[in-house]
Design a protein around this motif. Structure first.
Motif, PDB file in Angstrom:
ATOM      1  N   THR A  54       0.759  -1.369  -0.038  1.00 17.64           N
ATOM      2  CA  THR A  54       0.379   0.129  -0.607  1.00 17.64           C
ATOM      3  C   THR A  54       0.901   1.520   0.273  1.00 17.64           C
ATOM      4  O   THR A  54       0.476   2.477  -1.176  1.00 17.64           O
ATOM      5  CB  THR A  54      -1.148  -0.205   1.252  1.00 17.64           C
ATOM      6  N   ARG A  58       0.915   4.589  -3.074  1.00 14.18           N
ATOM      7  CA  ARG A  58       1.029   5.551  -2.651  1.00 14.18           C
ATOM      8  C   ARG A  58       2.205   6.224  -3.119  1.00 14.18           C
ATOM      9  O   ARG A  58       1.705   7.619  -3.226  1.00 14.18           O
ATOM     10  CB  ARG A  58       0.927   5.998  -1.402  1.00 14.18           C
ATOM     11  N   TRP A  61       1.726   6.317  -6.941  1.00 15.92           N
ATOM     12  CA  TRP A  61       0.495   7.903  -6.793  1.00 15.92           C
ATOM     13  C   TRP A  61       0.862   9.107  -7.022  1.00 15.92           C
ATOM     14  O   TRP A  61       0.463  10.227  -7.336  1.00 15.92           O
ATOM     15  CB  TRP A  61      -0.752   7.328  -6.623  1.00 15.92           C
ATOM     16  N   TYR A  62       1.091   9.450  -5.390  1.00 17.09           N
ATOM     17  CA  TYR A  62       1.743  10.888  -4.631  1.00 17.09           C
ATOM     18  C   TYR A  62       2.430  11.083  -4.333  1.00 17.09           C
ATOM     19  O   TYR A  62       3.293  12.408  -3.741  1.00 17.09           O
ATOM     20  CB  TYR A  62       0.220  10.470  -3.586  1.00 17.09           C
ATOM     21  N   GLU A  64       4.263  10.385  -2.134  1.00 16.54           N
ATOM     22  CA  GLU A  64       4.727   9.912  -0.387  1.00 16.54           C
ATOM     23  C   GLU A  64       5.928   8.990  -0.251  1.00 16.54           C
ATOM     24  O   GLU A  64       5.695   8.187  -0.580  1.00 16.54           O
ATOM     25  CB  GLU A  64       3.255   9.517   0.346  1.00 16.54           C
TER      26      GLU A  64
END
Length: 201
Positions: A54, A58, A61-62, A64
């Motif tokens: 996860t 992320r 995608w972002y 982080e």
């Protein structure tokens, strides 16, 4: 909310010492160590690996960062009743397979075909379990993740082979250099996440 977009360009600015790929390498090492620590009770293995996947998703995608602090914060926020049930089932299956492997190695009649059958079943179950870890947060719970992973394993045979190769590579690395055992969960999570992205998951 708008659809997620990739944020890592993979390019390094002039004069910049470390680029995004080096940062990803550092994140994978940190994630591997954190996941290894979280896996120590054994029944937490599915939750630990799913959390690593996860965080990597992320990150892609972002943007982080996958720090140990973010990892353990995400781990604490999980639904632990379902996670421990999944971990207990996995542990019970592992004990059953270990007992069957010991019987096959004892030289009983029919041991060779039984060992081959056991290896084939174990490989299939391992692929489904690993692919479920890469999808659990997306589908919401383990039962749905296992169903989705089973379908993906059949429909995406090249992806399943890649997962099996990633698991075999991790096992060989840990066997050749035992200290790497504490780092291999990071690259393994990267491989699982990449396979699911590749197959459109």
């Amino acid at each position: 909310m708008s659809a997620p977009t990739d944020t890592a360009s993979g390019r390094r600015e002039p004069g910049e010492l470390f680029g995004p790929r080096f940062e990803l390498f550092a994140d994978v090492l940190a994630l591997g160590l954190a996941t290894s620590v979280a896996c120590l009770p054994l029944v937490t293995v599915p939750a630990a690996l799913a959390t690593a996947c996860t965080l990597l998703r992320r990150r892609q995608w972002y943007g982080e960062p996958c720090t140990a602090g973010r990892y353990f914060a995400a781990l604490r926020a999980r639904r632990w009743r379902a996670d421990l049930a999944a971990g207990s089932l996995l542990l019970a299956l592992g004990v059953l397979f270990a007992a069957d492997a010991a019987l096959a190695a004892a030289g009983l009649p029919g041991a060779v075909p039984f060992a081959l059958f056991l290896a084939a079943v174990g490989a299939v179950l391992a692929v489904i379990a690993l692919r479920a870890c890469a999808q659990e947060q997306e589908v919401g719970h383990w039962r749905a993740a296992l169903r989705t992973a089973a379908l993906c394993s059949v429909r995406d045979l090249p992806g399943s082979l890649l997962v099996l190769l990633a698991l075999a590579t991790a096992a060989v690395c840990a066997w050749v250099l035992p200290p790497l055992l504490f780092l291999v969960p990071g690259p393994l999570a990267v491989a699982l996440t990449a396979v699911e992205r590749r197959s459109g998951g």
